[in-house]
Scaffold this motif. Structure first.
Motif, mmCIF file in Angstrom:
data_model
loop_
_atom_site.group_PDB
_atom_site.id
_atom_site.type_symbol
_atom_site.label_atom_id
_atom_site.label_comp_id
_atom_site.label_asym_id
_atom_site.label_seq_id
_atom_site.Cartn_x
_atom_site.Cartn_y
_atom_site.Cartn_z
ATOM 1 N N GLY A 7 -28.274 1.357 -104.198
ATOM 2 C CA GLY A 7 -28.371 0.214 -103.299
ATOM 3 C C GLY A 7 -28.994 0.700 -102.000
ATOM 4 O O GLY A 7 -29.576 1.794 -101.949
ATOM 5 N N CYS A 8 -28.852 -0.087 -100.957
ATOM 6 C CA CYS A 8 -29.514 0.254 -99.694
ATOM 7 C C CYS A 8 -28.662 1.217 -98.868
ATOM 8 O O CYS A 8 -27.580 0.845 -98.401
ATOM 9 N N SER A 9 -29.195 2.410 -98.651
ATOM 10 C CA SER A 9 -28.446 3.438 -97.914
ATOM 11 C C SER A 9 -28.609 3.277 -96.396
ATOM 12 O O SER A 9 -28.079 4.067 -95.633
ATOM 13 N N VAL A 10 -29.342 2.259 -95.966
ATOM 14 C CA VAL A 10 -29.485 2.012 -94.527
ATOM 15 C C VAL A 10 -28.465 0.964 -94.065
ATOM 16 O O VAL A 10 -27.757 1.171 -93.081
ATOM 17 N N ARG B 191 -37.355 -3.750 -102.984
ATOM 18 C CA ARG B 191 -36.379 -3.085 -102.108
ATOM 19 C C ARG B 191 -35.696 -4.044 -101.136
ATOM 20 O O ARG B 191 -34.547 -3.841 -100.752
ATOM 21 N N PHE C 82 -32.310 -5.199 -102.036
ATOM 22 C CA PHE C 82 -31.216 -4.255 -101.743
ATOM 23 C C PHE C 82 -30.878 -4.316 -100.242
ATOM 24 O O PHE C 82 -29.716 -4.341 -99.856
ATOM 25 N N ALA C 83 -31.931 -4.311 -99.408
ATOM 26 C CA ALA C 83 -31.705 -4.281 -97.954
ATOM 27 C C ALA C 83 -30.958 -5.528 -97.488
ATOM 28 O O ALA C 83 -30.043 -5.441 -96.663
ATOM 29 N N CYS D 279 -36.071 -4.093 -95.015
ATOM 30 C CA CYS D 279 -36.247 -2.768 -95.625
ATOM 31 C C CYS D 279 -37.211 -1.966 -94.748
ATOM 32 O O CYS D 279 -38.246 -2.487 -94.336
ATOM 33 N N ILE D 280 -36.851 -0.698 -94.491
ATOM 34 C CA ILE D 280 -37.726 0.132 -93.669
ATOM 35 C C ILE D 280 -38.496 1.160 -94.513
ATOM 36 O O ILE D 280 -39.170 2.034 -93.979
ATOM 37 N N GLY D 281 -38.332 1.062 -95.826
ATOM 38 C CA GLY D 281 -39.109 1.937 -96.714
ATOM 39 C C GLY D 281 -38.735 3.399 -96.610
ATOM 40 O O GLY D 281 -39.586 4.280 -96.778
ATOM 41 N N CYS D 282 -37.442 3.677 -96.369
ATOM 42 C CA CYS D 282 -37.022 5.075 -96.152
ATOM 43 C C CYS D 282 -36.869 5.854 -97.450
ATOM 44 O O CYS D 282 -36.674 7.062 -97.429
ATOM 45 N N SER D 283 -36.899 5.162 -98.585
ATOM 46 C CA SER D 283 -36.745 5.767 -99.921
ATOM 47 C C SER D 283 -35.327 6.241 -100.233
ATOM 48 O O SER D 283 -35.110 6.948 -101.217
ATOM 49 N N GLY D 284 -34.366 5.858 -99.391
ATOM 50 C CA GLY D 284 -32.971 6.234 -99.684
ATOM 51 C C GLY D 284 -32.536 5.749 -101.059
ATOM 52 O O GLY D 284 -31.911 6.488 -101.828
ATOM 53 N N CYS D 285 -32.906 4.508 -101.394
ATOM 54 C CA CYS D 285 -32.487 3.965 -102.705
ATOM 55 C C CYS D 285 -33.171 4.717 -103.845
ATOM 56 O O CYS D 285 -32.556 4.941 -104.900
#
Ligand code: FMN
Ligand code: SF4
Length: 381
Positions: free
Chosen positions: A366-369, A328, A331-332, A349-355
């Motif tokens: 990709g990274c939604s943050v 991840r 991506f971040a 990466c904050i591990g939010c699972s958005g991807c």
């Protein structure tokens, strides 16, 4: 700081820039027919710019009917020019970074838009593949590897992980009565005959052959259990696999575990289940300590944020892995290794699972943050 990570490494006859591996991450942004599109090419250009020693191209299926993602990559001759363009752009940006193509067949995990298959009978599943069907899939793996070589890839990452076809073959639950099931020898035949043929037909003597392996899947009869009806971990059989890879003339093993969507946290720890990274470290160490001579890649570093490089360097120093892989985090912040070396600010990466949500929804991924394009995409659906 983290000097072990910046040391050159060795995979087969190739030297690497450093020990950073950008793990395969599906972007689901291929053009029609499974060719990499402009967005895909730019993603890999960025990773080349980021200074990763090894970059693994995301899951790329060996045939158009074996896709898990609706816009996933397909390795076939019609797409060769697009793959060459991706490799050319990558190498122009960083000629010394290695690029391996992950080749796969989605098997039972193929989407409804593709053709889910079954290796062995399951209630409500499609009828099991015939012996000849499996041979066709084996040939498709060979064809995809040879096309990867023609496209200019430095090697392949043969997928035996995360519940896809390669894993289905290996499982003790694969009790097919023919040459593809039952004994360890039969369940590894797909690999041995596949790699044997690939090796005999490659023209580049430096082409790298690796495999990504789920050591333990966490399902009944899955890889890393002792029998078709067993659930708990027993690695005796899976720890025979690295020796076999070596005998086959392969160069590295990329150690993973679990099945995303079924035993997800075993593959990718989450903030609620962060300690699973310790199992990923343990699996890499167990493989490394076999002393097969294969180069070992470890996994599970993204959620550790700033601590990730420190622990990766420690694992390399102690001889528990040779390379450290981030999923991840690529991506971040695709520029992570370079920024870390320069002391620049990093998007962790904050591990939010958005991807993962984007992936499940079959959207570009990709990274939604940190990337507004994916942030908007996630918000819109
Ligand atoms: C959105 C997404 C896509 C992924 N795509 C792939 C893939 O194509 N092939 C693969 O082997 N693993 C894939 N993975 C798994 C990652 O490579 C990695 O093993 C996992 O995220 C754990 O590493 P991390 O903690 O560094 O993220 C994917 C994971 C995510 C979240
Ligand atoms: S969307 Fe969340 S989990 Fe995925 S890379 Fe970005 S921060 Fe990490």
């Amino acid at each position: 700081m983290h000097s072990e990570l910046y040391q050159s490494g060795q995979i087969g006859s190739r030297k690497t820039l450093n020990r950073f591996v950008a793990q395969a991450m599906e972007g689901n942004d291929g053009a029609d027919g499974g060719a990499p599109g402009e967005r895909s090419i730019e993603r890999y250009r960025k990773l080349a710019e980021g200074g990763w020693g090894v970059v693994i191209l995301e899951a790329t299926t060996v045939s158009p009917d074996s896709l898990a993602r609706i816009n996933g990559f397909v390795m076939r001759r019609e797409n060769l020019e697009a793959f060459k363009k991706l490799v050319g752009t990558f190498k122009k940006t960083n000629p010394d970074a290695l690029l391996f193509f992950q080749i796969t067949h989605a098997g039972e995990k193929a989407g409804s838009f593709s053709r889910p298959t079954a290796l062995y009978a399951r209630p409500e599943g499609p009828p099991p593949l015939s012996e000849a069907d499996v041979e066709e899939i084996r040939k498709a793996f060979v064809g995809a590897a040879l096309l990867a070589e023609e496209a200019g890839a430095d090697g392949i990452d043969f997928k035996i992980c995360h519940g896809y076809f390669g894993c289905e073959m290996m499982r003790p639950a694969n009790v097919r009565p023919d040459r593809w099931g039952g004994s360890f020898e039969n369940r590894t035949r797909f690999l041995t005959e596949g790699i044997g043929e690939i090796r005999s037909r490659l023209t580049n003597p430096d082409f790298i052959l690796g495999a990504r392996v789920s050591l333990y899947e966490g399902i009944r009869g899955g890889c890393g259990t002792a029998g078709a009806d067993e659930l708990t971990e027993d690695l005796e059989e899976m720890l025979r696999l690295p020796g076999l890879l070596k005998e086959l003339g392969m160069h590295y093993i990329n150690v993973s575990a679990g099945i995303p969507g079924r035993t997800s946290e075993i593959t990718r720890p989450t903030p609620q289940a962060r300690w699973f990274y310790l199992h990923l470290f343990r699996y890499a160490r167990l493989v490394k300590e076999l002393g097969t001579g294969l180069t070992v890649f470890g996994s599970g570093y993204s959620l550790l944020k700033e601590k990730g490089p420190e622990l990766a360097a420690e694992n390399i120093r102690r001889g528990y892995t040779d390379f450290a892989g981030w999923g991840r985090q690529i991506f971040a912040d695709p520029l992570f290794p370079r920024k870390l070396m320069q002391g620049d600010q990093i998007d962790y990466c904050i591990g939010c699972s958005g991807c993962s949500k984007l992936m499940v929804r079959q959207l570009n991924d990709g990274c939604s943050v940190y990337d507004p394009y994916y942030k908007d995409l996630l918000k819109a659906r």
